[in-house]
Design an enzyme around this catalytic site. Structure first.
Site, PDB file in Angstrom:
ATOM      1  CG  HIS A  17      -4.310  -0.745  -6.018  1.00 33.23           C
ATOM      2  ND1 HIS A  17      -3.804  -0.464  -7.412  1.00 33.23           N
ATOM      3  CD2 HIS A  17      -4.028   0.482  -5.415  1.00 33.23           C
ATOM      4  CE1 HIS A  17      -3.222   0.748  -7.219  1.00 33.23           C
ATOM      5  NE2 HIS A  17      -3.285   1.269  -6.155  1.00 33.23           N
ATOM      6  CE  LYS A  41      -0.333  11.183  -7.248  1.00 29.37           C
ATOM      7  NZ  LYS A  41      -0.384   9.774  -7.009  1.00 29.37           N
ATOM      8  NE  ARG A  93       2.756   0.782  -1.347  1.00 26.91           N
ATOM      9  CZ  ARG A  93       2.725   1.670  -2.591  1.00 26.91           C
ATOM     10  NH1 ARG A  93       2.888   1.294  -3.850  1.00 26.91           N
ATOM     11  NH2 ARG A  93       2.397   2.958  -2.404  1.00 26.91           N
ATOM     12  CB  SER A 131      -0.078   2.362 -10.332  1.00 22.23           C
ATOM     13  OG  SER A 131      -1.199   1.994  -9.696  1.00 22.23           O
TER      14      SER A 131
HETATM   15  P1  ADP Z   1      -2.462   7.556  -4.232  1.00 17.84           P
HETATM   16  O1  ADP Z   1      -1.962   8.604  -5.572  1.00 17.84           O
HETATM   17  O2  ADP Z   1      -3.366   8.085  -3.451  1.00 17.84           O
HETATM   18  O3  ADP Z   1      -1.136   7.039  -3.622  1.00 17.84           O
HETATM   19  P2  ADP Z   1      -2.535   4.861  -5.375  1.00 17.84           P
HETATM   20  O4  ADP Z   1      -3.211   4.088  -6.485  1.00 17.84           O
HETATM   21  O5  ADP Z   1      -0.808   4.950  -5.702  1.00 17.84           O
HETATM   22  O6  ADP Z   1      -2.882   6.181  -4.943  1.00 17.84           O
HETATM   23  O7  ADP Z   1      -2.619   4.012  -4.139  1.00 17.84           O
HETATM   24  C1  ADP Z   1      -3.879   3.730  -3.408  1.00 17.84           C
HETATM   25  C2  ADP Z   1      -3.554   3.473  -2.209  1.00 17.84           C
HETATM   26  O8  ADP Z   1      -3.235   1.851  -2.148  1.00 17.84           O
HETATM   27  C3  ADP Z   1      -2.471   3.746  -1.281  1.00 17.84           C
HETATM   28  O9  ADP Z   1      -2.924   3.909   0.086  1.00 17.84           O
HETATM   29  C4  ADP Z   1      -1.277   3.145  -1.710  1.00 17.84           C
HETATM   30  O10 ADP Z   1      -0.379   3.059  -0.435  1.00 17.84           O
HETATM   31  C5  ADP Z   1      -1.875   1.606  -1.721  1.00 17.84           C
HETATM   32  N1  ADP Z   1      -1.222   0.756  -2.721  1.00 17.84           N
HETATM   33  C6  ADP Z   1      -0.788   1.160  -3.763  1.00 17.84           C
HETATM   34  N2  ADP Z   1       0.020  -0.055  -4.172  1.00 17.84           N
HETATM   35  C7  ADP Z   1      -0.251  -1.091  -3.266  1.00 17.84           C
HETATM   36  C8  ADP Z   1       0.446  -2.300  -2.959  1.00 17.84           C
HETATM   37  N3  ADP Z   1       1.374  -2.698  -3.983  1.00 17.84           N
HETATM   38  N4  ADP Z   1       0.312  -3.001  -1.926  1.00 17.84           N
HETATM   39  C9  ADP Z   1      -0.708  -2.345  -1.008  1.00 17.84           C
HETATM   40  N5  ADP Z   1      -1.034  -1.182  -0.908  1.00 17.84           N
HETATM   41  C10 ADP Z   1      -0.699  -0.621  -2.182  1.00 17.84           C
END
Ligand code: ADP
Length: 161
Positions: A17, A41, A93, A131
């Site tokens: 992130h 969630k 990703r 996460s």
């Molecule tokens: P959501 O539940 O909306 O997917 P996340 O917190 O998991 O929320 O992810 C938020 C955004 O960050 C999404 O667009 C996800 O693809 C991106 N994201 C999560 N992990 C990574 C990572 N390791 N590298 C790049 N983008 C990421």
């Protein structure tokens, strides 16, 4: 002024992130990291805790002074419009992210044609990170120090032990 929102659950924020936020902060005038409350969630961290962690991580980053953190509950395009943002940033990703993200982006465009979703690719070191997997490794006692900022590692340790 080009404002973009970066929505997600951030339960908790990871280095993936952070990588996306840093890249976005170079492109847009203002970024609003938007923490979805997402009770469905059942996040490990409360909304306040997730916001606190993001703010702490950002306060250490010199080139992220144009980044704010807010929480949100409801239609993301409505939130973007209310903040004067014309862009939604999402991280991409792997191919596995693509189908879901395409569907979301097209639906959001149907709902609000003035809001455009922009995808950013993180550094390849973070393409396998999310996460959920970080929480799983942490709960099993694995070393997560290269996946999350130090403050997140410590908070996860507190939560899971
Ligand atoms: P959501 O539940 O909306 O997917 P996340 O917190 O998991 O929320 O992810 C938020 C955004 O960050 C999404 O667009 C996800 O693809 C991106 N994201 C999560 N992990 C990574 C990572 N390791 N590298 C790049 N983008 C990421």
């Amino acid at each position: 002024m080009k404002v973009a929102i970066y929505p997600g659950t951030f339960d908790p924020i990871t280095n993936g992130h952070v990588d996306i936020i840093v890249r976005a902060a170079r492109i847009f005038d203002k970024i609003i990291v938007t923490v979805a409350k997402n009770p469905v969630k059942q996040p490990l961290f409360s909304t306040q805790e997730r916001i606190f962690l993001i703010e702490q991580v950002l306060s250490d980053l010199e080139n992220c002074r144009n980044v704010e953190v807010k929480s949100f509950d409801g239609l993301i395009v409505k939130f973007a419009q209310s903040e004067g943002a014309c862009t939604i940033i999402r991280g991409l990703r792997a191919i596995s992210d693509f189908e879901y993200e395409l569907q979301m982006a097209l639906m959001n465009r149907r709902l609000a044609d003035d809001i455009t979703t922009v995808f950013l690719m993180p550094h390849e070191n973070y393409t396998y990170l999310n996460s959920t997997i970080v929480k799983e490794v942490a709960s099993l006692g694995g070393d997560i120090s290269s996946f999350v900022p130090e403050i997140v590692r410590l908070k996860l340790k507190d939560k899971l032990t």
